[in-house]
Scaffold this motif. Sequence first.
Motif, mmCIF file in Angstrom:
data_model
loop_
_atom_site.group_PDB
_atom_site.id
_atom_site.type_symbol
_atom_site.label_atom_id
_atom_site.label_comp_id
_atom_site.label_asym_id
_atom_site.label_seq_id
_atom_site.Cartn_x
_atom_site.Cartn_y
_atom_site.Cartn_z
ATOM 1 N N ILE A 24 4.144 -0.474 11.254
ATOM 2 C CA ILE A 24 4.646 -0.076 10.059
ATOM 3 C C ILE A 24 5.761 -1.303 9.543
ATOM 4 O O ILE A 24 6.426 -2.064 10.111
ATOM 5 N N LEU A 25 5.153 -1.873 8.457
ATOM 6 C CA LEU A 25 5.785 -2.721 7.561
ATOM 7 C C LEU A 25 6.046 -4.069 8.163
ATOM 8 O O LEU A 25 7.005 -4.847 8.443
ATOM 9 N N ILE A 124 2.579 6.438 7.071
ATOM 10 C CA ILE A 124 2.510 4.941 6.794
ATOM 11 C C ILE A 124 1.547 4.271 7.661
ATOM 12 O O ILE A 124 0.766 3.482 7.166
ATOM 13 N N HIS A 125 1.715 4.595 9.063
ATOM 14 C CA HIS A 125 0.617 3.834 9.875
ATOM 15 C C HIS A 125 -0.924 4.183 9.423
ATOM 16 O O HIS A 125 -1.435 3.162 9.573
ATOM 17 N N MET A 127 -1.974 4.457 6.378
ATOM 18 C CA MET A 127 -2.116 3.975 5.125
ATOM 19 C C MET A 127 -3.260 2.649 5.383
ATOM 20 O O MET A 127 -3.113 1.795 6.322
ATOM 21 N N GLU A 129 -3.628 -0.043 3.341
ATOM 22 C CA GLU A 129 -2.795 -1.052 3.049
ATOM 23 C C GLU A 129 -1.281 -0.573 3.004
ATOM 24 O O GLU A 129 -1.149 0.732 2.159
ATOM 25 N N GLN A 130 -0.319 -1.043 3.494
ATOM 26 C CA GLN A 130 1.014 -0.817 3.206
ATOM 27 C C GLN A 130 1.456 -1.289 1.935
ATOM 28 O O GLN A 130 2.598 -2.336 2.275
ATOM 29 N N LYS A 131 1.110 -0.972 0.760
ATOM 30 C CA LYS A 131 1.543 -1.588 -0.383
ATOM 31 C C LYS A 131 3.173 -1.038 -0.715
ATOM 32 O O LYS A 131 3.007 0.205 -0.684
ATOM 33 N N GLU A 134 3.386 2.003 -2.878
ATOM 34 C CA GLU A 134 2.928 3.448 -2.276
ATOM 35 C C GLU A 134 3.752 3.853 -1.002
ATOM 36 O O GLU A 134 3.834 4.986 -0.870
ATOM 37 N N VAL A 135 4.274 2.975 -0.317
ATOM 38 C CA VAL A 135 5.121 3.373 0.795
ATOM 39 C C VAL A 135 6.459 4.014 0.450
ATOM 40 O O VAL A 135 6.703 5.072 0.774
#
Length: 151
Positions: A24-25, A124-125, A127, A129-131, A134-135
Amino acid sequence: MTFPLETADITRANDGLQDIRWHILGQTYVPKSYTQDSFSWHATFPDGTFVPPHIHPDQDEYLYILEGRLDFMLDGRDAFATPGDTVRLPRGKPHGIFNKSGQTAKTLFWVTPSQRLYDLFWAIHNMKEQKPDEVIALAAQYNIHFLPPPA
């Protein structure tokens, strides 16, 4: 919503519940316990990673710093924590977490009550892509509200 019941057991140092590891991130989160009342996870923050300022309207959040240094935005003021420190983040108070230390930081997090944070981490995991936009939109669906960047 159904939550698991707590069991008398040990979650070993390098293990998580059901061998789960979330990315995440840029950080790695490993869940350690999860019930309706409390959710805990181990987090590894590589240098330069952060959790942008946000608010949990209905959860208190805590961190116990295991290794390294983390900088914080706590309800509008700057602070930092090092190994052995406990950071208290009351519900409804804005906070952000930043690793600017030049080294990896590790911490034990927990929230109470759990609410839907466990489910948000899965979302989130998963996704592609963690844009950031969008997050942020996804987190709002789970009642975690990211704040706009400072002016």
